[in-house]
Each structure stands twice: as structure tokens, then as C-alpha cells.
Motif scaffolding. Structure first.
Motif, PDB file in Angstrom:
ATOM      1  N   THR A   1      -3.759  -1.721  -5.694  1.00 12.60           N
ATOM      2  CA  THR A   1      -2.730  -2.308  -4.844  1.00 12.60           C
ATOM      3  C   THR A   1      -2.269  -1.308  -3.794  1.00 12.60           C
ATOM      4  O   THR A   1      -2.496  -0.096  -3.896  1.00 12.60           O
ATOM      5  N   GLN A   2      -1.586  -1.831  -2.784  1.00 15.74           N
ATOM      6  CA  GLN A   2      -0.968  -0.956  -1.797  1.00 15.74           C
ATOM      7  C   GLN A   2       0.111  -0.130  -2.500  1.00 15.74           C
ATOM      8  O   GLN A   2       0.777  -0.602  -3.406  1.00 15.74           O
ATOM      9  N   LYS A   3       0.263   1.110  -2.073  1.00 16.56           N
ATOM     10  CA  LYS A   3       1.265   2.030  -2.644  1.00 16.56           C
ATOM     11  C   LYS A   3       1.084   2.209  -4.153  1.00 16.56           C
ATOM     12  O   LYS A   3       2.053   2.310  -4.906  1.00 16.56           O
TER      13      LYS A   3
ATOM     14  N   ARG B   1      15.162  -1.589   6.635  1.00 17.80           N
ATOM     15  CA  ARG B   1      14.415  -0.755   7.568  1.00 17.80           C
ATOM     16  C   ARG B   1      15.003  -0.980   8.959  1.00 17.80           C
ATOM     17  O   ARG B   1      15.807  -1.896   9.143  1.00 17.80           O
TER      18      ARG B   1
ATOM     19  N   ASN C   1      -3.644 -10.987   0.029  1.00 17.96           N
ATOM     20  CA  ASN C   1      -3.976  -9.738   0.718  1.00 17.96           C
ATOM     21  C   ASN C   1      -3.238  -8.525   0.161  1.00 17.96           C
ATOM     22  O   ASN C   1      -3.388  -7.420   0.649  1.00 17.96           O
TER      23      ASN C   1
ATOM     24  N   PRO D   1      10.329  -7.090   4.625  1.00 19.26           N
ATOM     25  CA  PRO D   1       9.107  -6.697   5.363  1.00 19.26           C
ATOM     26  C   PRO D   1       7.909  -6.873   4.437  1.00 19.26           C
ATOM     27  O   PRO D   1       7.978  -6.537   3.250  1.00 19.26           O
ATOM     28  N   ARG D   2       6.810  -7.397   4.949  1.00 24.50           N
ATOM     29  CA  ARG D   2       5.678  -7.752   4.089  1.00 24.50           C
ATOM     30  C   ARG D   2       5.009  -6.552   3.420  1.00 24.50           C
ATOM     31  O   ARG D   2       4.305  -6.713   2.425  1.00 24.50           O
ATOM     32  N   ASP D   3       5.232  -5.365   3.969  1.00 20.69           N
ATOM     33  CA  ASP D   3       4.616  -4.173   3.365  1.00 20.69           C
ATOM     34  C   ASP D   3       5.634  -3.363   2.566  1.00 20.69           C
ATOM     35  O   ASP D   3       5.442  -2.178   2.308  1.00 20.69           O
ATOM     36  N   LEU D   4       6.712  -4.011   2.150  1.00 22.64           N
ATOM     37  CA  LEU D   4       7.713  -3.358   1.307  1.00 22.64           C
ATOM     38  C   LEU D   4       7.493  -3.791  -0.139  1.00 22.64           C
ATOM     39  O   LEU D   4       7.253  -4.968  -0.409  1.00 22.64           O
ATOM     40  N   PHE D   5       7.575  -2.832  -1.060  1.00 27.85           N
ATOM     41  CA  PHE D   5       7.288  -3.141  -2.459  1.00 27.85           C
ATOM     42  C   PHE D   5       8.368  -2.609  -3.393  1.00 27.85           C
ATOM     43  O   PHE D   5       9.398  -2.096  -2.947  1.00 27.85           O
TER      44      PHE D   5
ATOM     45  N   ASN E   1       0.037  -8.175   0.178  1.00 26.32           N
ATOM     46  CA  ASN E   1       1.378  -8.049   0.751  1.00 26.32           C
ATOM     47  C   ASN E   1       2.338  -8.940  -0.031  1.00 26.32           C
ATOM     48  O   ASN E   1       1.916  -9.874  -0.724  1.00 26.32           O
ATOM     49  N   ASN E   2       3.633  -8.656   0.097  1.00 25.09           N
ATOM     50  CA  ASN E   2       4.580  -9.597  -0.494  1.00 25.09           C
ATOM     51  C   ASN E   2       4.718 -10.803   0.435  1.00 25.09           C
ATOM     52  O   ASN E   2       4.337 -10.750   1.599  1.00 25.09           O
TER      53      ASN E   2
END
Length: 387
Positions: free
Chosen positions: A14-16, A122, A92, A64-68, A94-95
Motif C-alpha cells: 500500500t501507499q505509505k 493540509r 488504486n 485528501p485522497r492521498d491522506l491515510f 487511494n482513500n
């Protein structure tokens, strides 16, 4: 990357990934992804008690879609103990722009709403936060107008499981008929979700008629302190021919001069009283009374803060009603009483459902604080805050 339809630890690929693994290691919470959502906790480590009561879950939107979780969890931890967080995910990685967070008690959830709504997560990105509820109610349209409540209840129990109640409103023009739709209450959100899936268009007909099915939007909950000062009554199931003067006369019969004014819209009305005691007395005396041949329902109107009139529910997938600059008035049970109460909030009728297909043309111009807001949509299908 992990598919939304597969179970796993929610981390691999996963991302991050490194930041999320560090978070799990620090807190000891589990993090598992399945069915399009990633669940953190639920329960947390060492939790032996029953799950938190209803009212402890909040909705966090406009993410934001890239915030987890590695950014959102520390923010929520400052407010209270997290029982569970569910972040909605896309294919993908993203959230999907929103998450649900359950705190250990109601007070922490209330504090989180106050502190996190419009919080700048942000630069230039403000969160939208409000209470979340489990939606257990479906809207079912396309019902023959001649069918009675008992018939509809029996039919829904035949084709779906877990039916608790059916709410049917009489037609404004002919009280012997229904309005062509009903609201079906289920014993749980899961039961309602299973019923919705089974009733999707084309699968089942009722009495040989195709039906439309979607989530009904729950009522906005108003806290007891606010409701304790309300002195406006909502009167439903009036005849179209019943006048404001007739309503005022009927309610003033309980105590002469108690009514300040009446606002009637189609087959419902708002009755303003000078003081709350008179309103409560009239409500008890007149609820269920037959007026012009129709039994009326009388309840307290619910005030809604226009600045926070956005509704998200688990059932509607996080969709919410937004205020509109140009108003669309869907024969909904909403009007603006600020002509009588300076700075007063908008009032809407309890269980104020609208008929989605009926819209007046939008009126041009800016309404500012006097704006009329769209009533809670039956479908939640317009003006969505989230994609």
C-alpha cells in the motif's frame, strides 16, 4: 497492490506502507482491509467491554485522497480513545474521500465534531465532520397507491427479512390513497443493506409493479438542550383545503392568543407559539385530532443550524445534502422562519421526506443568511459533497 475484494493485513504494497506499519507497531491496533474499506481497531487491543453505544461514531469527509491513517489517527487520538476507524478505499489504493471513526463514548465523539469540523488538515484543505448513524431505513417507490400500510408491511416481510415497520404517508389530494412510496424500517443496518441488494431494480416486483429502492435519509438528530427551547409545532396530514386561519383557530382554542402565526405548505404546516408551555399543551391536545376530516399528526419542529446542515450516513455511503446558493424547493418540509426569529436556524419537520422528482425552477439571486435550504432528499442523489 491489494484488491478491495481480498482480505489481508491492509499494509502490503500500500501507499505509505512504512508509516502505516510504524503506526500499528506503536499502537498495537490491527489494520485489515476488506470489501473496499480498511479497518483500524474495532476493537482496540485490550478492549473487553461491549462496543461503544450508538452515537459514538463520526463521519470525516473531504479527505485528501492521498491522506491515510498515519495522519488521521494521531489527530483523532488527541481528542479521545479510538475504538475503530474505517477508511473507504478505492482500487488504486487511494482513500475515497471519507472515513468513519468510532470513539469510546458519546462525549468524545461530540468533542471530535466540534474540533475537527473545518479543521485545516493540509494547506487549504478543510475537513467536513459530523455525526454518523447506522441507516436502517429504505425508500421503496412504485407502490400502488391503493395499497394500505398493513398490505405493504406484509408484502415487504414476504420478500425481505428483518422488517420492523413500514411508514406510509397518505396522498395530499386523497387521504384514502398512499403517495406511491413507503419507508421500510429494518432491525439493523445489515438487514437493510441485504434487503436493498435483493430489491435492486429488475430483480423483484411488488404486485406486478417495478419498484425503485434506495436508502432513505435519516432524520437529523438535534440535541436535547436545543429541543427543550423549541416553541414551533409541525402539523402533518392536513387536507389541502384546510386554511392557515382554520389551523390557527383550532390551535388557539386550546389557549386563546397563544399562537403567533401559522405557515402552511401543501398538506403540512408550522405553528409558532409565544411560549413553549402553550406549544407543548397544544401538541398533547391536538395530536391525532380529526381536522377537516383528516387525522393530524402534531410534533415539535426541529431546528437545524444552517452552517452545519450536512448529513452523512453509513447507509448513503457518506453522501450529504448541501446548502444551495440557488434554492431548489422539492415540496420538502422546510422553510425559513427568520422573518419571525432574527438569526433563528432553519426548522424542518421530523421525518421530513421529499418527493425527489418534483422540483420548482431554481430562483436566481443570492439569498445569503435568508437562503432556503433543500429538504433532506429521499435518495440523496443531488448536490453531493463527495464524488
Amino acid at each position: 497492490m491489494e484488491s478491495n475484494h481480498k482480505s489481508g493485513d491492509g499494509l502490503s504494497g500500500t501507499q505509505k506502507e512504512a508509516a502505516l506499519r510504524a503506526l500499528v507497531q506503536r499502537t498495537g491496533y490491527s489494520l485489515v482491509q476488506e470489501n473496499g474499506q480498511r479497518k483500524y481497531g474495532g476493537p482496540p487491543p485490550g478492549w473487553d467491554a461491549a462496543p461503544p453505544e450508538r452515537g459514538c461514531e463520526i463521519f470525516i469527509g473531504k479527505l485528501p485522497r492521498d491522506l491515510f491513517e498515519d495522519e488521521l489517527i494521531p489527530l483523532c487520538e488527541k481528542i479521545g480513545k479510538i475504538y475503530e476507524m474505517r477508511m473507504m478505499m478505492d482500487f488504486n489504493g487511494n482513500n475515497r474521500g471519507y472515513a468513519f471513526v468510532t470513539f469510546s463514548n458519546k462525549q468524545e465523539a461530540k468533542n471530535a465534531i466540534k474540533q475537527l469540523n473545518n479543521y485545516e488538515i493540509r494547506n487549504g484543505r478543510l475537513l467536513g465532520v459530523c455525526a454518523s448513524v447506522d441507516n436502517c431505513r429504505l425508500f421503496v417507490g412504485g407502490i400502488p397507491k391503493t395499497k394500505k400500510r398493513e398490505e405493504i408491511l406484509a408484502e415487504m416481510k414476504k420478500v425481505t427479512e428483518g422488517v420492523v415497520d413500514v411508514i406510509v404517508y397518505p396522498s395530499a389530494a386523497d387521504k384514502t390513497k398512499n403517495r406511491g412510496f413507503a419507508f421500510v424500517e429494518y432491525q439493523s443496518h445489515r438487514a437493510a443493506a441485504m434487503a436493498r441488494r435483493k430489491l435492486l431494480p429488475g430483480r423483484i416486483q411488488l404486485w406486478g409493479h417495478p419498484i425503485a429502492v434506495d436508502w432513505a435519509e435519516p432524520e437529523v438528530e438535534v440535541d436535547e438542550d436545543t429541543m427543550s427551547s423549541v416553541k414551533i409545532l409541525y402539523v402533518r396530514n392536513l387536507m389541502l383545503s384546510t386554511s392557515e386561519e382554520m389551523i390557527e383557530k383550532e390551535f388557539n382554542n386550546i389557549k386563546p392568543g397563544a399562537v403567533e402565526r401559522v405557515k402552511k405548505i401543501r398538506d403540512y404546516a408550522f405553528v409558532h407559539f409565544s411560549n413553549r408551555e402553550d406549544a407543548m399543551e397544544a401538541m398533547k391536545a391536538l395530536n391525532g385530532k380529526v381536522l377537516d376530516g383528516s387525522p393530524i399528526e402534531v410534533t415539535l419542529a426541529k431546528p437545524v443550524d444552517k452552517d452545519s446542515y450536512v448529513r452523512y450516513t453509513r447507509g448513503t455511503g457518506g453522501r450529504g445534502t448541501m446548502l444551495q446558493g440557488e434554492y431548489t424547493y422539492s415540496l420538502g418540509h422546510v422553510y425559513d422562519p427568520t422573518t419571525a426569529y432574527l438569526g433563528a436556524p432553519v426548522f424542518y419537520a421530523p421525518q421530513a421526506y421529499t418527493i425527489p422528482s418534483l422540483h420548482f425552477p431554481a430562483t436566481k439571486g443570492h439569498f445569503g443568511n435568508r437562503a432556503i435550504i433543500r429538504a433532506p432528499s429521499v435518495r440523496g442523489n443531488t448536490n453531493q459533497l463527495l464524488p
